[in-house]
Design an enzyme around this catalytic site. Sequence first.
Site, PDB file in Angstrom:
ATOM      1  N   LYS A   1       0.839  -1.198   0.000  1.00  0.00           N
ATOM      2  CA  LYS A   1       0.000   0.000   0.000  1.00  0.00           C
ATOM      3  C   LYS A   1       0.877   1.252   0.000  1.00  0.00           C
ATOM      4  CE  LYS A   1      -3.850  -0.859   2.075  1.00  0.00           C
ATOM      5  NZ  LYS A   1      -4.548  -1.264   3.317  1.00  0.00           N
TER       6      LYS A   1
ATOM      7  N   ARG B   1      -3.704   2.822   8.316  1.00  0.00           N
ATOM      8  CA  ARG B   1      -3.911   1.626   7.485  1.00  0.00           C
ATOM      9  C   ARG B   1      -2.700   0.709   7.580  1.00  0.00           C
ATOM     10  NH1 ARG B   1      -4.817   4.416   1.703  1.00  0.00           N
ATOM     11  NH2 ARG B   1      -6.029   2.517   1.287  1.00  0.00           N
TER      12      ARG B   1
ATOM     13  N   GLY C   1      -6.472 -10.779   7.632  1.00  0.00           N
ATOM     14  CA  GLY C   1      -6.079 -11.154   8.982  1.00  0.00           C
ATOM     15  C   GLY C   1      -5.328 -10.033   9.652  1.00  0.00           C
TER      16      GLY C   1
ATOM     17  N   MET D   1      -4.743  -5.899  10.638  1.00  0.00           N
ATOM     18  CA  MET D   1      -5.655  -4.930  11.227  1.00  0.00           C
ATOM     19  C   MET D   1      -6.497  -4.215  10.166  1.00  0.00           C
ATOM     20  SD  MET D   1      -5.035  -1.531  13.400  1.00  0.00           S
ATOM     21  CE  MET D   1      -5.403  -0.472  12.015  1.00  0.00           C
TER      22      MET D   1
ATOM     23  N   ARG E   1      -2.857  -1.380  -6.647  1.00  0.00           N
ATOM     24  CA  ARG E   1      -2.039  -2.586  -6.512  1.00  0.00           C
ATOM     25  C   ARG E   1      -2.378  -3.498  -7.675  1.00  0.00           C
ATOM     26  NH1 ARG E   1      -5.267  -4.975  -1.361  1.00  0.00           N
ATOM     27  NH2 ARG E   1      -7.272  -5.140  -2.366  1.00  0.00           N
TER      28      ARG E   1
ATOM     29  N   HIS F   1      -3.865 -40.798   0.206  1.00  0.00           N
ATOM     30  CA  HIS F   1      -3.623 -41.663  -0.952  1.00  0.00           C
ATOM     31  C   HIS F   1      -4.503 -41.261  -2.130  1.00  0.00           C
ATOM     32  CE1 HIS F   1      -4.293 -45.296  -3.421  1.00  0.00           C
ATOM     33  NE2 HIS F   1      -2.993 -45.457  -3.242  1.00  0.00           N
TER      34      HIS F   1
ATOM     35  N   SER G   1      16.683 -41.861 -15.726  1.00  0.00           N
ATOM     36  CA  SER G   1      15.478 -41.103 -15.422  1.00  0.00           C
ATOM     37  C   SER G   1      15.303 -41.156 -13.905  1.00  0.00           C
ATOM     38  CB  SER G   1      14.277 -41.715 -16.131  1.00  0.00           C
ATOM     39  OG  SER G   1      13.114 -41.000 -15.768  1.00  0.00           O
TER      40      SER G   1
ATOM     41  N   CYS H   1      11.019 -38.437 -13.842  1.00  0.00           N
ATOM     42  CA  CYS H   1       9.681 -38.924 -14.149  1.00  0.00           C
ATOM     43  C   CYS H   1       8.822 -39.082 -12.918  1.00  0.00           C
ATOM     44  CB  CYS H   1       9.743 -40.235 -14.929  1.00  0.00           C
ATOM     45  SG  CYS H   1      10.534 -41.553 -14.002  1.00  0.00           S
TER      46      CYS H   1
ATOM     47  N   TYR I   1      15.146 -33.255 -19.726  1.00  0.00           N
ATOM     48  CA  TYR I   1      13.690 -33.144 -19.791  1.00  0.00           C
ATOM     49  C   TYR I   1      13.060 -33.438 -18.447  1.00  0.00           C
ATOM     50  CZ  TYR I   1      13.480 -38.250 -19.847  1.00  0.00           C
ATOM     51  OH  TYR I   1      13.590 -39.573 -19.512  1.00  0.00           O
TER      52      TYR I   1
END
Length: 892
Positions: A26, A96, A105, A107, A351, A467, A776, A843, A863
């Site tokens: 700000k 501010r 969260g 002020m 902003r 999982h 790999s 991979c 890669y």
Amino acid sequence: MTKWVYGFGDGSAEGRADMKNLLGGKGTGLAEMNHLGLPVPPGFTISTEACGYFYAHERSYPAELREQVECALAGIERSLGARFGDPDNPLLVSVRSGARVSMPGMMDTVLNLGLNDRVVEGLARKSGDERFAYDSYRRFIQMYGQVVLGIENHFEELIENHKLDSGVLLDTDLSADDWRILVAGFKDLVAEELGRPFPEDPQEQLWGAIGAVFGSWMNPRAVTYRRLHDIPADWGTAVNVQAMVFGNMGPDCATGVAFTRNPSTGANEFYGEYLVNAQGEDVVAGIRTPQHLTIAGKQANKSVLPAMEEVMPEILAELHAVRQTLEDHYRDMQDIEFTVQRGRLWMLQTRSGKRTAQAALKIAVSLVEEGLLTREQAVRRIDPASLDQLLHPTLDPKAKTAILARGLPASPGAASGEIVFTAEEAESRASRGEAVILVRIETSPEDIHGMHAARGILTTRGGMTSHAAVVARGMGRPCVAGAGDLRVDYAARTITARNIAVKAGEVITIDGSTGEVMLGAVPTIQPELSGDFATLMGWTDTIRRMKVRANAETAADARMARRFGAEGIGLSRTEHMFFQADRIGAMRRVIMAEDETGRRAGLAQLLPMQRDDFAEIFRIMKGFPVTIRLLDPPLHEFLPKTPDEFVEMARLTGKDVDAVRHRALVLHEVNPMLGHRGCRLGITYPEIYEMQAAAIFEAAVLVTKETGGMVAPEIMVPLVATRKEFDILKAIIVRVGKEVMERAGIKVAYLLGTMIELPRAALRAGEIAESAEFFSFGTNDLTQTVFGLSRDDATSFAGAYQRLGIFEHDPFVTLDVDGVGELVRLAAERGRAARPGLKLGICGEHGGDPASVGFCQTVGLDYVSCSPFRVPIARLAAAQAALAGQGRDATV
Ligand code: ADP
Ligand code: MG
Ligand code: MG
């Protein structure tokens, strides 16, 4: 002397855009708007360093701060010709907060600070508007009371009661006298709750508010938010003190917010809302219905209230000019706040605006077309992870939905299907072409084939790293996990929530991007991969150095991988090809076989199926490399467990139930992850790898004949720990290759390499590379074995480990650069030292994680390979990694 305070106003400022760390978002925005000559009420910013000092010194201020604040305040007074606390000519300010990144969260802002019983009279006289003065005063007591003094908001109740008593409906109908009475009531409330009167001294008010801003940096809400978003605690917040301008002084006053472009579509149109005769956050507070800035906006949103374009056309014209100035300067879409005081426009904030992924793409591409950004800058602007939103089917926004329950958005995308409760049912129904959603309390490795077959997965237990969540993301299946208010009753074959029971076979829809579970089939929209998306992706391809491949084993996945721009397959897990209903029987026969002859019989059935699969993938990949990993089955996934399954297996394999039970016992492993799998299986049962090698070479020969040579197989041996293992298997594969090619009279060029997924292989990479043509990195298993940690068993403590900061990130999501990464780096170096052209790739799931892709670039991998849905993310991340490596455009 340390400078703690930075002033701004009248077209100059001590701060600049690049001082965000010191002045917060700000503060720099306000400073920068001054440099741009935009109208900004004067003020000053107390730096984040003062916040650091505050916490390092038992919540006290540096000695020089008071004097610097006084001096800056005097500057505002001079600029406006008013005085803080002077009843005859009062200056009021807002206080501010403002950290580097905007942070809920923190002020809330306090407006109208500096008012007391005497000053309010002065404000009334000076403005000639008593009602305005008392309205401002009551707002101040309300805000200061809640935000600084921590008093619960019973203020609104007092207002409501007063309205009832005086027969008034709207706040705007309350008179000066009404507000005067309410102010007295507010102050009584404060005194009662606080045990002392509301502070009348403006200096005390100011320091109280400054202390509250710094104090809010450590409040639980802010601490939680920082933890969730990886924001370090030592950043601290700045405090902005700024002269008030008033949007609540009458019909020629207003307050509003706007985006310089449409934040949901990215279209180049001014998009904002305002309210006449209002202050601060009234526009977003929902007390009155906000009006649109432009007539176009009003029409598009079917609003009947007049647009600013109609009510205050000169102000809107001025705002248009501000919009242009800000966009030219920041070269990005801005989110702005403004207030109009008696016909005069004041800017209060700018902003970079939050936007949807779709808007982000459109804006970046448009800014390049408009000449405001280079392609490289545009590519840097897009958060790779945000693309996820665009790559999956989404719910049709026009569709009506009936929400049954909510869970975690575990794997993005929307899917509809009939409810099934077991993996087996999912598989058999899916093989008949039916769409099913697999619903489980939680999933386990035994369910993988069912998860693969289902359109989507829903669990009632487990978190984002359960999982179900991990596997679904890997497969690109939509998944809602941990939908705790849903009760699954396997016996009754129902799921129940909010007293609504849904039976097996009935249709539900899940949205893995939001976590919602809906009744019935909700229409979905397929992702749009042309337009801006294609344009930006095209740019990433010219920038990046690393190639991007996909992990895929089915023709459908391979086609999808190509659509998403994969340049080959980095991992084709052959065991996944056996999960399909028509093959699992043959596979089970192989596993149940007690001798080589039995195994060979089962393998002979599998060979043509594998050959056809490989041929199809080669055709789809049109000459791009295809890495096929030889069998690495989690054997237990194919083994029967329950008495019913023993019987079924006996039927399928023509054995008796005792034999089946005996075989299951023999094959049972205490720790399958470290058991008889990978190349260990190939060493002990060479006929398995022989068959697979034959299938690969026969497919390669076939497609070479069809296409005249567009085939590039790379055969990969899994779970190698020693060179000896690799050499034994290499001899077999090379021999089979020769036989097949000689028989066909065709030569096919291929590479033969290995996974590096065990620490020993990484350490001995030098000697393995003398024999292997590529590596790999299988970083899933490598992470498990380096940490000595089973992914499936880690969920019980992974949460605590992350909370305590032992794991900074989940190591199965983002590569552990310090430990696992060190081994990767070492293996890459030793491998390349032994064989200079050694091809290197990754991979594991990490191949699609942007942070891990950055790491792969620094180790020099050729890669990365990831699940098809993550290919665009990896392409973008690889381009950003290349730009980071060159240090180009580091400012954007
Ligand atoms: P947030 O970070 O929540 O946006 P702000 O500090 O920007 O908080 O302020 C909340 C509201 O108060 C905004 O509408 C803002 O425009 C308004 N506001 C802040 N300072 C002033 C001021 N000096 N004069 C008038 N309005 C202000
Ligand atoms: Mg706010
Ligand atoms: Mg704001």
